[in-house]
Structures are given as structure tokens and as C-alpha cells.
Design a protein around this motif. Structure first.
Motif, PDB file in Angstrom:
ATOM      1  N   GLU A  66      10.850  -0.477   4.902  1.00  0.00           N
ATOM      2  CA  GLU A  66       9.930   0.468   4.285  1.00  0.00           C
ATOM      3  C   GLU A  66      10.661   1.753   3.911  1.00  0.00           C
ATOM      4  O   GLU A  66      11.319   2.360   4.754  1.00  0.00           O
ATOM      5  N   ARG A  73       0.842  -1.197   0.000  1.00  0.00           N
ATOM      6  CA  ARG A  73       0.000   0.000   0.000  1.00  0.00           C
ATOM      7  C   ARG A  73       0.879   1.250   0.000  1.00  0.00           C
ATOM      8  O   ARG A  73       2.084   1.187   0.252  1.00  0.00           O
ATOM      9  N   ASP A  74       0.255   2.389  -0.223  1.00  0.00           N
ATOM     10  CA  ASP A  74       1.013   3.631  -0.408  1.00  0.00           C
ATOM     11  C   ASP A  74       1.254   4.399   0.883  1.00  0.00           C
ATOM     12  O   ASP A  74       1.736   5.532   0.851  1.00  0.00           O
ATOM     13  N   ASN A  75       0.938   3.774   2.041  1.00  0.00           N
ATOM     14  CA  ASN A  75       1.160   4.471   3.303  1.00  0.00           C
ATOM     15  C   ASN A  75       1.339   3.457   4.414  1.00  0.00           C
ATOM     16  O   ASN A  75       0.866   2.319   4.322  1.00  0.00           O
ATOM     17  N   SER A  76       2.020   3.861   5.459  1.00  0.00           N
ATOM     18  CA  SER A  76       2.186   3.027   6.648  1.00  0.00           C
ATOM     19  C   SER A  76       2.427   3.924   7.840  1.00  0.00           C
ATOM     20  O   SER A  76       3.297   4.800   7.814  1.00  0.00           O
ATOM     21  N   ARG A  77       1.625   3.733   8.885  1.00  0.00           N
ATOM     22  CA  ARG A  77       1.758   4.509  10.120  1.00  0.00           C
ATOM     23  C   ARG A  77       1.768   6.015   9.855  1.00  0.00           C
ATOM     24  O   ARG A  77       2.551   6.753  10.437  1.00  0.00           O
ATOM     25  N   GLY A  78       0.922   6.459   8.934  1.00  0.00           N
ATOM     26  CA  GLY A  78       0.781   7.874   8.658  1.00  0.00           C
ATOM     27  C   GLY A  78       1.856   8.465   7.767  1.00  0.00           C
ATOM     28  O   GLY A  78       1.901   9.685   7.581  1.00  0.00           O
ATOM     29  N   ARG A  79       2.718   7.623   7.172  1.00  0.00           N
ATOM     30  CA  ARG A  79       3.791   8.111   6.305  1.00  0.00           C
ATOM     31  C   ARG A  79       3.598   7.566   4.898  1.00  0.00           C
ATOM     32  O   ARG A  79       3.180   6.423   4.707  1.00  0.00           O
ATOM     33  N   GLN A  80       3.911   8.369   3.912  1.00  0.00           N
ATOM     34  CA  GLN A  80       3.759   7.953   2.525  1.00  0.00           C
ATOM     35  C   GLN A  80       4.874   6.982   2.143  1.00  0.00           C
ATOM     36  O   GLN A  80       6.046   7.253   2.351  1.00  0.00           O
ATOM     37  N   THR A  81       4.482   5.844   1.577  1.00  0.00           N
ATOM     38  CA  THR A  81       5.425   4.796   1.213  1.00  0.00           C
ATOM     39  C   THR A  81       5.809   4.912  -0.257  1.00  0.00           C
ATOM     40  O   THR A  81       4.946   5.037  -1.132  1.00  0.00           O
ATOM     41  N   PHE A 131      10.131   5.466   2.943  1.00  0.00           N
ATOM     42  CA  PHE A 131       9.149   6.537   2.947  1.00  0.00           C
ATOM     43  C   PHE A 131       9.707   7.763   2.218  1.00  0.00           C
ATOM     44  O   PHE A 131      10.894   7.812   1.882  1.00  0.00           O
TER      45      PHE A 131
END
Length: 234
Positions: A211, A122-130, A213
């Protein structure tokens, strides 16, 4: 003894390599205490780690011997089907996963259902753009554990067959990282087995992801090992 480590615990491998001479009777726990004293990592990191000796999970009391391969594993985030040898049903791959081919290969006339889990980036993790993910594995042991999951799922849930394929290397947003397919005569068993396989894989198969970011990179925090795999802090 050869020492190997993965993910965020790679720092415990000295610049000159992971070969060490050990005195007779040294245990896994002794080795972990030695690593803490050397300051190569902290005790908290080793507390949550599991240890594999010669590709088998081992307790802290396990005695080490010359020639052993010892892997320090942070919490974690194939074979061929004889009837269809061209499609690996248990595999680690570096190319895009062909989900359609795997699902087609596992189907049989005896099946009433095929349940699929398609894990994607997905394009995000824990509020950060991946931006992307990098996956790595302790390959030989990961394949052994994946085959064990297949065997246990078939036995415990009475399903006919299970496919587990995980991708390694760099993956971009939208790509499949892990694909699981369970074939069964009945849908309830297929659903239950599929959920159990992915949940157990995430806790016990030595695969890690880093990850990337837009504002930096970090190894993903894995789920804790089951109590029977992770020992007490050294």
C-alpha cells in the motif's frame, strides 16, 4: 535448492541470489532456523509464514532435495473455459479486468443466478489516505490454488461454474483488483460459494499487496494462514 520469497519476506533472499547448497536430510524447518540465524528476518515473521516446495504447501518436516524450489510465503491479503476459450475464467492479469466480459462468458441458460464479487481499490486504509496499491504473486502456485478453489466451490456448493480473475501490478483508486463470478441454478448456492471463494482466496492464494500512502508505504498485513498450512515457529 532455489529459495524464493515474496512481499515483506523478500529480505531473506541474499544479494547474490537465492541458490543454496544443502546437506542431505535438511528439512524445511531446518532451513527456516538457518534463515533466523543469518538474521535475514525474524522468527516472528517466519512463524506466520507458509512454505511451498515445488509450488505445493509443505510442512516443516518436509525433507528438501537438490533442485527443489522453496518459496517462503507471508500471509496473503488462471486456465481457460473450454466452451469460451477467449475469456480466461481463472487468470492473473496486468491489464484492467473486464468484468462485463467475464460475467457474460460465465452465464448459461441453465443458470438461475450469477453472484459477483468485485473487489476495488479504496482511497483509504487504517486511517491513512491511499495513493495506489502494488500487487504481486507467486504466479504458478497462485494459478494452481485459484483453479483448486474453482473445483472445490463447484463440488461443495453444487454451483455450475466459477470465475476468479486477479490483477497484478499497480492499481489506482477505484480499479478492480479481484473479480469473482459464480453461476448456479439457485441463488443461495451462488451467494454461499462466492463468499467462500473470496474468503479462502484471501487466506491461501499467494498474492500480496503493498500500500502506497501519502506519508509512506507498507506491505499489507495478510490474514493468518489456516493452521494446516502455517507451521510452528522455527
Amino acid at each position: 535448492m532455489r529459495l524464493v520469497a515474496f512481499g515483506a519476506l523478500k529480505t531473506i533472499i541474499p544479494a547474490g541470489g537465492g541458490w543454496r547448497d544443502l546437506a542431505p536430510g535438511v528439512s524445511v524447518g531446518d532451513l527456516l532456523e538457518m534463515l533466523c540465524r543469518e538474521g535475514l528476518t525474524d522468527a516472528a515473521a517466519l512463524h506466520s509464514a507458509a512454505v511451498a516446495v515445488n509450488q505445493q504447501y509443505s510442512p516443516r518436516t518436509c525433507i528438501l532435495h537438490d533442485g527443489d524450489e522453496v518459496a517462503i510465503l507471508p500471509p496473503v491479503s488462471g486456465g481457460l473455459d473450454a466452451a469460451k476459450p477467449s475469456i480466461p475464467l481463472i487468470a492473473l492479469v496486468r491489464e484492467p479486468i473486464d468484468a462485463v466480459a467475464i460475467e457474460r462468458a460465465i452465464k448459461s441458460g441453465a443458470d438461475g443466478a450469477v453472484c459477483v464479487f468485485d473487489g476495488i481499490v479504496r482511497d483509504n486504509s487504517r486511517g491513512r489516505q491511499t495513493l495506489h496499491l502494488d500487487y504481486e504473486a507467486y504466479d504458478e502456485m497462485a494459478l494452481q490454488r485459484m483453479q483448486l478453489l474453482r473445483t472445490e466451490a463447484i463440488e461443495h456448493f453444487a454451483v455450475r461454474d466459477v470465475a476468479i480473475v486477479h490483477r497484478l501490478g499497480r492499481l489506482t483508486v477505484g480499479e478492480t483488483s479481484v473479480f469473482i463470478a459464480v453461476a448456479s441454478a439457485h441463488r443461495d448456492a451462488a451467494f454461499d460459494a462466492c463468499r467462500w471463494v473470496i474468503d479462502t482466496l484471501k487466506k491461501t492464494v499467494p498474492i500480496w499487496k503493498k500500500e502506497q500512502f501519502v506519508d509512506g508505504a507498507a506491505w499489507a498485513d495478510g490474514e493468518p494462514f489456516p493452521e494446516d498450512l502455517a507451521g510452528s515457529a522455527p
